[in-house]
Design an enzyme around this catalytic site. Structure first.
Site, PDB file in Angstrom:
ATOM      1  CB  CYS A   1      44.020  38.463  29.762  1.00 20.95           C
ATOM      2  SG  CYS A   1      44.189  39.212  28.141  1.00 20.95           S
TER       3      CYS A   1
ATOM      4  CB  CYS B   1      46.978  37.810  27.343  1.00 20.43           C
ATOM      5  SG  CYS B   1      46.231  39.350  27.748  1.00 20.43           S
ATOM      6  CG  ASP B   2      47.279  34.316  29.479  1.00 19.51           C
ATOM      7  OD1 ASP B   2      48.365  34.631  28.970  1.00 19.51           O
ATOM      8  OD2 ASP B   2      46.893  34.762  30.571  1.00 19.51           O
TER       9      ASP B   2
END
Ligand code: NDP
Length: 305
Positions: free
Chosen positions: A132, A135-136
C-alpha cells in the site's frame, strides 16, 4: 433461537453499510471482521464519496462503524473460516474454533492483496515490503524504492512516491501498461522515476529490512539487483472465498456471483462489495450494494421472498 438474525462477514464500506441498514430494520446484527475499513483504509484522501468533505479513508470508515453501532450493530474482531448451512439457518466457525449461529449471512469480506510468490515476500512484509503506497509511502521519504505492477495502483503509486523519494523504479512484467493512458503519460514528468519494462521480480533481499530486489529481464533473461530501501507490490487483489467454497457460485476470478438484489446461489446468503462480480470497485458502490444486501436479507427474513 439463533444467536443472530444477520451475520455480516467483513467491515469495509459494504459490510458496515449493510450493518447500518439491517439494524435499522431491527434485526440482531453481528459484524465479524479482522479489521475495520477494508480497501478504503488504503487511501489517504477520499474525495469522491458524495456529500462528505475530502478526508482520510480510515476516518470515513470509522464514521461508518460508529453510525452502524449507534443503531445497535455489534462488532467481533475475528476471522470466519467456514460457513455451513443447517436446514434454514447457518453456522459460522471462527479461526479459534468458536461457532456462531445466524438466520442469514451477508458476505462482504472484500479482497486481499495478490501475492508475488517470490523468496523474501513473507520475511520482509512490514519490514520494507508493503502492499500500500498510500499507507506506507511517507515512511520512505528521500529513500530509493521500487514499485511492482502495471495497473492504476502501481502507476499512481510510483507517481506519488516520485514526489517523495530520492529515486523510484517501476517494474512491470510487460511493455504495455494496464493503467489508464492519461496516468501513464504522467510518468515521463518525473526524472527520478525509472521504468523497467518486460521485467519480473524474482527475490527480495535484506537483513532485518529490505536492501534490494532481484529482477530479471524477461527478454534477455539478465538478472540484476536493484538497491532499494522499500518494495511496493501493487499487483492487484484476490478474493478469498474458501469459507463458502461449496456453498455459493463464483466466477473465474473467484468473485461471488450475485443477482441484482445481492442474492447468491444459496438461499439466505447475500453478498456485496468487492467480493462480488459487480464492476467498479469503489467505496460508494460498495456502500450502495451493502444497503441493497441488507434490505434484501430483511425481505428474506420476514418471509417476503
Ligand atoms: P490491476 O489488476 O489493474 O493491475 C495489476 C497489475 O499487476 C497488472 O499490470 C499485472 O500485470 C501486474 N501483475 C499481476 N500479477 C503480477 C505478478 N505476479 N508479478 C508481476 N506483476 C503482476 O490491479 P490494480 O490494483 O492496479 O487495480 C485494481 C482495480 O482498481 C482496477 O480496476 C483499477 O483500474 C482500479 N484502480 C483505480 C484507481 C483510480 O481510478 N484512481 C486507482 C487504483 C486502482 P499485467 O498487466 O501483465 O497483467
Amino acid at each position: 433461537m439463533q444467536d443472530w438474525d444477520i451475520i455480516i462477514v467483513g467491515a469495509g464500506a459494504a459490510g458496515l453499510t449493510a450493518a447500518l441498514y439491517s439494524c435499522r430494520k431491527q434485526l440482531r446484527t453481528l459484524i465479524i471482521s479482522r479489521d475495520v475499513g477494508g480497501q478504503t483504509n488504503l487511501t489517504n484522501h477520499i474525495e469522491n464519496y458524495p456529500g462528505v468533505d475530502p478526508q482520510p479513508g480510515p476516518t470515513l470508515m470509522q464514521k461508518f462503524l460508529a453510525q452502524a453501532q449507534s443503531f445497535g450493530a455489534e462488532l467481533l474482531q475475528d476471522k470466519v473460516v467456514l460457513v455451513e448451512k443447517t436446514k434454514n439457518t447457518f453456522q459460522l466457525t471462527l479461526e479459534g474454533g468458536k461457532k456462531v449461529n445466524t438466520r442469514a449471512v451477508i458476505l462482504a469480506q472484500g479482497k486481499e492483496p495478490t501475492k508475488l510468490n517470490i523468496p523474501g515476500e513473507s520475511t520482509f512484509f512490514g519490514n520494507g515490503l508493503s502492499t500500500c503506497v498510500t499507507c506506507d509511502g511517507p515512511l520512505f521519504k528521500k529513500k530509493t524504492v521500487v514499485v511492482i505492477g502495471g495497473g492504476n495502483a502501481a502507476v499512481e503509486g510510483a507517481i506519488e512516491l516520485a514526489g517523495l523519494c530520492e529515486k523510484v523504479y517501476l517494474v512491470h512484467r510487460r511493455d504495455i501498461f494496464r493503467a489508464d493512458e492519461v496516468t501513464v503519460k504522467k510518468l515521463s514528468m518525473y526524472k527520478n522515476l525509472v521504468l523497467l519494462l518486460n521485467t519480473v521480480p524474482i527475490k527480495i533481499n535484506g537483513q532485518k529490512f529490505v536492501t534490494g530486489l532481484n529482477v530479471k529481464n524477461a527478454k534477455s533473461d539478465k538478472t540484476t539487483e536493484l538497491a532499494v530501501d522499500g518494495v511496493f507490490s501493487e499487483i492487484g487483489h484476490e478474493a478469498d472465498i474458501s469459507l463458502v467454497q461449496n456453498l455459493v457460485k463464483t466466477n473465474e476470478q473467484n468473485e461471488i456471483i450475485v443477482d441484482d438484489r445481492c442474492k447468491t446461489s444459496c438461499q439466505g446468503i447475500f453478498a456485496c462489495g468487492d467480493i462480488t462480480q459487480v464492476p467498479y470497485k469503489q467505496t460508494v458502490i460498495a456502500a450502495g450494494e451493502g444497503a441493497k444486501a441488507a434490505l434484501e436479507a430483511h425481505r428474506y427474513l420476514t418471509g417476503a421472498l
